[in-house]
Scaffold this motif. Structure first.
Motif, PDB file in Angstrom:
ATOM      1  N   CYS A 385      30.284  57.406  37.981  1.00 15.28           N
ATOM      2  CA  CYS A 385      31.297  58.403  37.631  1.00 15.28           C
ATOM      3  C   CYS A 385      31.011  58.955  36.241  1.00 15.28           C
ATOM      4  CB  CYS A 385      32.709  57.828  37.710  1.00 15.28           C
ATOM      5  SG  CYS A 385      32.936  56.258  36.887  1.00 15.28           S
ATOM      6  N   LYS A 386      31.534  60.141  35.992  1.00  8.24           N
ATOM      7  CA  LYS A 386      31.276  60.826  34.725  1.00  8.24           C
ATOM      8  C   LYS A 386      32.107  60.214  33.605  1.00  8.24           C
ATOM      9  CE  LYS A 386      30.274  65.294  36.926  1.00  8.24           C
ATOM     10  NZ  LYS A 386      30.698  66.717  37.046  1.00  8.24           N
ATOM     11  N   LYS A 387      31.579  60.320  32.399  1.00  5.71           N
ATOM     12  CA  LYS A 387      32.339  59.914  31.215  1.00  5.71           C
ATOM     13  C   LYS A 387      33.627  60.729  31.122  1.00  5.71           C
ATOM     14  CE  LYS A 387      29.406  57.091  28.965  1.00  5.71           C
ATOM     15  NZ  LYS A 387      28.853  57.574  27.696  1.00  5.71           N
ATOM     16  N   GLY A 452      34.746  61.998  42.920  1.00  9.38           N
ATOM     17  CA  GLY A 452      35.206  62.196  41.548  1.00  9.38           C
ATOM     18  C   GLY A 452      36.708  62.215  41.379  1.00  9.38           C
TER      19      GLY A 452
END
Length: 593
Positions: A385-387, A452
């Motif tokens: 997952c993205k920061k 996401g």
């Protein structure tokens, strides 16, 4: 041993005394859980199987190993009837190190936390780990994954089509933890799993907290055999009167034994033979301080249960409930040689443990070195997952300044969350958490790289005065859960987990206070149980320093995504009304200045 014609013939010959036993135990007091008797008896073992009980001098050969029991009580290995060992944060290897010296030699589990993060490929790696362990795992295929309503995101979806395959695996002993809502809502994957189990003559294990009356009747018509979750002894009695086997749960955070054992001690002692024990979710700290199934035996005796009856609850009752009594649960010819040496059945101190015919533990420790396997990338992959930034944890609304009436999920113990309506300030279009009103922000972030998803809601009961805490171990879906009084600290906590491949973390004033790494799938560790217990105490103390008064702050938090717990939960798809089985908007009313 895997059953073959050759070794079957050898076992029969060993049982007849034609082939010498490999091990013989002499001078023991046999606790016969089949007949509720205690008497002098010796035990002969061939390979991993008991072949004779009683007079065994004819079974001793030139190379037979003789163990003197020194008048100790010989008790069958204990069986945990329902446990998610992953919630201990211990890998299978580390968990075995903790519980086998306590006398737990078997557990029934679906290993669903591993499935949620690594699918069948990871599960098969865990099966190989189990084979090298002194702890047996009788696997129940999860009725589906994820367990959540509405469906949250996991790395692998367990469907009715998957059941058509896995129920034929030799590791499969039934369908695991079939929750009432999934049955009564007529979920297709759940009913498909049950239909497949009927074809394969496999039992269906249940989970039906607070099910009574018509709802219980409908649930039982699906064929569910047993349940591990009752909130009071009257619920236990009703379920048993309607034909269920009952497991009494005593976990690290839900202490139900004292209440539920009243079904036996106050209502009907004859119920006892269909009651067994489970721990469900335990911490390393709890096991090292109190014990495991041996602790439940002692607690039951303290509540007035006869020692023999309490031992039956921890052994043969569970084996019969799960239809594995031909393998484990008693010291009888043909059963696997899982045998405990106990000092006194009233105090129930386990001194030695034999599993699969071999002495594996003495005086509270394994008697040999057990090493975890080398982990493949399947179980060591990074969180996908993205920061995050602080903006991800700010609840934005359509008014600039004013008030917002919100629904805050208020924890009333680890397995109850109730509605709490609170008025909060709105500043610059953002609803403000309020430590004085005990309202924090809580969020779940999907971490498998599938969509996401991020959710955001409000919670109460943790009483943090500042900071945040987060965990990538969070059943049932093991997405990242984060809770806090400050959006910046929440972001730092999540990003620390992403950077380090998972674990649990406490953050305050922009800095990481404590971190407990969980490199095995982001949910478990191969560290020694004592080291995990040390880290547990440190990270819980950090949460306490932020103001939390709960006994297990992070464990209470990571139960929040479980939608089978009344009345509210939160997953990556949003905050969930567990009664309506749907997401809800936590903003009840906006009042602009």
């Amino acid at each position: 041993m895997k059953q073959t014609m050759t070794n079957l013939k050898q076992l029969i010959r060993a049982g007849r005394g034609i082939v010498p036993a490999h091990t013989v135990i002499v001078n023991g007091n046999l606790v016969n859980v089949m007949t509720s008797e205690i008497y002098k008896a010796d035990v002969a073992i061939y390979e991993d199987t008991i072949v004779a009980v009683g007079e065994v001098k004819d079974y001793i050969g030139e190379d037979t190993k003789v163990i003197d029991a020194d008048n100790k009580y010989l008790v069958p290995g204990l069986i945990d009837g329902h446990i998610h060992s992953e919630c201990s944060k211990l890998s299978i290897t580390s968990f075995a190190k903790a519980v086998v010296p306590c006398g737990t030699t078997s557990m029934i589990s679906d290993l669903d936390e591993y499935i949620s993060v690594s699918g069948l490929e990871g599960l098969n790696e865990i099966f190989e780990e189990v084979k090298a362990s002194p702890l047996k795992v009788f696997w129940g295929a999860p009725y589906k994954t994820p367990y959540t309503f509405p469906q949250s995101t996991v790395s692998y979806n367990f469907t009715k089509e998957v059941h058509e395959n896995v129920q034929k695996w030799p590791e499969c002993f039934g369908v695991w933890e079939t929750v009432r809502e999934a049955v009564t809502e007529e979920d297709e994957n759940t009913l498909g799993a049950i239909v497949e189990a009927s074809k394969n003559r496999l039992p269906v294990f249940g989970c039906a907290p607070m099910a009574r009356g018509k709802e219980l009747n409908g649930y039982l018509c699906s064929g569910v055999r047993l349940d591990h979750e009752s909130y009071d002894h009257e619920e236990v009695v009703e379920k048993m009167r309607k034909g269920m086997h009952m497991l009494i749960r005593e976990s690290s955070v839900t202490h139900f034994l004292k209440e539920n054992i009243r079904a036996v001690t106050e209502v009907n002692p004859y119920l006892a033979r269909r009651v067994s024990f489970c721990t469900d979710d335990v911490t390393a700290t709890d096991v090292l301080e109190k014990g495991h199934l041996d602790n439940l035996v002692r607690l039951a005796i303290k509540e007035g249960v006869e020692p023999m009856t309490a031992i039956q609850m921890a052994t043969i009752n569970s084996a019969e409930a799960y239809r594995i009594d031909h393998l484990v649960g008693s010291i009888s010819p043909g059963r696997i040689a899982d045998i405990l040496f106990v000092d006194d059945i009233n105090t129930f101190n386990v001194e030695k443990v034999i599993t699969n015919g071999k002495l594996v533990a003495e005086n509270g420790r394994l008697s040999y070195e057990l090493r975890a396997p080398k982990r493949s990338s399947v179980l060591t992959s990074q969180l996908k997952c993205k920061k995050t930034t602080k903006e991800d944890f700010e609840y934005k609304v359509d008014i600039k300044d004013g008030k917002a009436k919100v629904l805050s999920m208020n924890v009333k113990g680890p397995f109850v969350r109730k509605r709490r309506d609170v008025v909060l300030d709105v500043k610059d279009g953002i609803v403000q958490p309020d430590i004085n009103k005990d309202v924090l922000m809580v969020s779940v972030l999907e971490r498998f790289g599938r969509n996401g998803n991020k959710s955001l809601a409000f919670c109460s009961g943790w009483k943090l005065k500042k900071g945040a805490m987060a965990s990538s171990a969070a059943p049932d879906d093991n997405n990242i859960i984060v809770m806090g009084a400050d959006a910046e600290d929440m972001s730092i906590a999540v990003n620390h987990l992403i950077e380090n491949g998972g674990g649990q973390v406490v953050v305050a004033d922009g800095k990481v206070m404590e971190f407990l790494p969980l490199p095995v799938g982001g949910i478990a560790s191969d560290l020694e149980p004592a080291e995990i217990a040390r880290l547990e105490n440190i990270i819980n103390k950090a949460a306490n320093e932020l103001g939390c008064e709960l006994p297990e702050p992070l464990m209470y938090m990571f139960f929040l995504p479980i939608t089978a717990i009344p009345d509210y939960a939160i997953t990556d798809v949003g905050p969930v009304d567990c009664i309506a089985l749907d997401t809800f908007d936590p903003i009840l009313e906006l009042m602009e200045n």
